[in-house]
Scaffold this active site. Structure first.
Site, PDB file in Angstrom:
ATOM      1  N   GLU A 180      18.406   5.420  -1.582  1.00  0.00           N
ATOM      2  CA  GLU A 180      18.052   4.251  -2.400  1.00  0.00           C
ATOM      3  C   GLU A 180      17.322   4.681  -3.669  1.00  0.00           C
ATOM      4  OE1 GLU A 180      16.802   0.426  -1.003  1.00  0.00           O
ATOM      5  OE2 GLU A 180      17.132   1.043   1.071  1.00  0.00           O
ATOM      6  N   SER A 216      16.950  -5.174   6.814  1.00  0.00           N
ATOM      7  CA  SER A 216      18.324  -5.023   7.293  1.00  0.00           C
ATOM      8  C   SER A 216      19.014  -3.851   6.586  1.00  0.00           C
ATOM      9  CB  SER A 216      19.110  -6.318   7.091  1.00  0.00           C
ATOM     10  OG  SER A 216      19.045  -6.762   5.758  1.00  0.00           O
ATOM     11  N   SER A 217      18.740  -3.653   5.288  1.00  0.00           N
ATOM     12  CA  SER A 217      19.399  -2.549   4.571  1.00  0.00           C
ATOM     13  C   SER A 217      18.915  -1.194   5.081  1.00  0.00           C
ATOM     14  CB  SER A 217      19.175  -2.668   3.064  1.00  0.00           C
ATOM     15  OG  SER A 217      17.797  -2.625   2.752  1.00  0.00           O
ATOM     16  N   LEU A 235      12.995  -8.109   6.701  1.00  0.00           N
ATOM     17  CA  LEU A 235      12.859  -7.338   7.935  1.00  0.00           C
ATOM     18  C   LEU A 235      13.694  -6.062   7.891  1.00  0.00           C
ATOM     19  CD1 LEU A 235      12.934 -10.197  10.611  1.00  0.00           C
ATOM     20  CD2 LEU A 235      10.962  -9.164   9.476  1.00  0.00           C
ATOM     21  N   SER A 252      32.187  -5.403   8.707  1.00  0.00           N
ATOM     22  CA  SER A 252      30.970  -6.011   9.236  1.00  0.00           C
ATOM     23  C   SER A 252      31.293  -7.390   9.788  1.00  0.00           C
ATOM     24  CB  SER A 252      29.903  -6.141   8.151  1.00  0.00           C
ATOM     25  OG  SER A 252      28.827  -6.946   8.620  1.00  0.00           O
ATOM     26  N   ASP A 255       9.899   1.413   5.370  1.00  0.00           N
ATOM     27  CA  ASP A 255      10.964   0.738   6.103  1.00  0.00           C
ATOM     28  C   ASP A 255      11.774   1.723   6.937  1.00  0.00           C
ATOM     29  OD1 ASP A 255      10.041  -1.423   4.732  1.00  0.00           O
ATOM     30  OD2 ASP A 255      11.802  -1.649   3.442  1.00  0.00           O
ATOM     31  N   THR A 290       0.833  -1.215   0.000  1.00  0.00           N
ATOM     32  CA  THR A 290       0.000   0.000   0.000  1.00  0.00           C
ATOM     33  C   THR A 290       0.860   1.255   0.000  1.00  0.00           C
ATOM     34  OG1 THR A 290      -0.085  -0.161   2.411  1.00  0.00           O
ATOM     35  CG2 THR A 290      -1.972  -1.030   1.195  1.00  0.00           C
TER      36      THR A 290
END
Length: 385
Positions: free
Chosen positions: A163, A129-130, A127, A67, A171, A35
């Protein structure tokens, strides 16, 4: 956790200077899927799992990244003087993209930094992560460079901008603006939002990760967006609307024949009905009616499966088996689909059996295991003391 990461940072990059610690959570969307780019509402919450960053500002224009999730990549180096996407830079394109966004938005970043990251969000799970990496970078930049006038909403928008507006804002917004034991009722058309308490006295949120990897690029994500845009254009030949999220179910049903393709009709129907389900779900929660909220979660999955066609055998297997378990209030896929995760609300004393039964059924049908996470709703991105 923080102490161990500080130790690793000092081993990699040295112990001198002002070393600071930050955290940004992962997020799960409880209802309101696909949506966000249709001008509708979403209902995400931040989780207690996420991304930890240990950062120290440098005196030159260089970056060094490490990382603990990708130890084999070693230390990755980059420079402010060559700030552009580079496939060879791997995961560091996310924090570098946020640096670029700060500069583009008029907040100079004149010095590089050393950054060590650790995330306990499963990669490729849906979920976010980025987005968590983007928000933790934004929180760090604001702190390191003293940009106190940048709000957490700005940090979310900078992450999305970095992005290149490829995804919706949900997000980054949920990760930046999360609050413990509350979900965010966000209108993606204008970024107005309210918090709604999630009172789970005898229930838990259980995330099931399908371990079917998916990437937005090779999924049908762009195709779905294009189908919705085309359906909207067809409706606009008669209706004065800017987004599918503006329509009620009744308005859609009385005008759907303007959409000349049956497939596009189903895509648009999902966008409209899912938005209305999200409105009803928030009302149900505010009224303390968790059972009704669960029914709306279930209906959301059916719509994503049948009208939007973004679930796939992995997610359907997890959800359909979840529906059969004792103590399940509701279960649905969450995220873009085509792999990733499901979210279920399960009575606390049934959680162990739920994980055992759904996990066994999934392994038998799919041939590899799913991973399960019992999560809590946590705060958004922040500086760690």
């Amino acid at each position: 956790m923080k102490e161990q990461l500080l130790k690793e940072f000092k081993e990699k990059f040295g112990s001198e200077g002002d070393i600071r610690s930050y955290f940004a959570p992962g997020r799960v969307n409880l209802i309101g899927e696909h949506t966000d780019y249709n001008g509708g509402h979403v209902f995400p919450c931040a989780l207690t799992i996420g991304t930890y960053a240990i950062v120290r500002k440098r005196e030159d224009r260089n970056f060094r990244f490490y990382s603990t999730n990708f130890e084999s990549l070693g230390v990755i180096e980059a420079s402010l003087d060559n700030l552009k996407y580079d496939k060879a830079l791997d995961w560091t394109n996310y924090p570098l993209g946020v640096v670029w966004a700060f500069i583009e938005k008029g907040y100079p970043v004149d010095y590089g930094f050393d950054m060590l990251l650790f995330g306990n969000i499963p990669n490729g799970s849906g979920l976010s992560s980025s987005a968590s990496v983007e928000v933790v970078t934004g929180v760090a930049l604001r702190d390191l460079f003293g940009y106190d006038d940048i709000s957490m909403i700005d940090i979310a928008l900078f992450g999305q901008y970095s992005e290149n507006n490829f995804s919706g804002i949900m997000d980054q917004f949920a990760i930046a603006m999360g609050k413990k034991d509350q979900a965010i009722f966000l209108d993606t058309s204008d970024l107005s939002y309210t918090y709604a308490p999630i009172k789970l006295a005898n229930e838990k949120i259980v995330i099931a990760c399908s371990n079917k990897k998916r990437g937005l690029g090779d999924s049908k994500y762009n195709e779905r967006r294009a189908e919705c845009e085309e359906a909207l254009a067809e409706l606009q030949t008669k209706l004065d609307i800017k987004a599918l999220g503006e329509l009620s179910e009744e308005e859609f049903e009385s005008n759907k024949d303007l959409i000349k393709s049956e497939v596009r009709q189903r895509r648009a129907k999902h966008a409209v009905y899912e938005n209305q389900r999200t409105l009803k779900a928030v009302d149900a929660l505010k009224a303390g009616n968790l059972e009704e909220f669960g029914k709306l979660m279930n209906a959301s999955h059916v719509s994503l499966r049948d009208d939007y066609e973004v679930t796939g055998i992995e997610l359907d297997t997890l959800v359909e088996n979840a529906w059969e378990q004792e103590g399940v209030i509701g279960s649905r896929m969450t995220g873009a689909g085509f792999g990733g995760c499901t979210v279920s609300i399960v009575k606390t004393d049934c959680v162990d059996k739920f994980i055992e039964n759904v996990g066994k059924a999934y392994l038998e049908k799919i041939g590899y295991a799913a991973d399960f996470y019992v999560v809590e709703i946590g705060d958004g991105g922040r500086v760690l003391e």
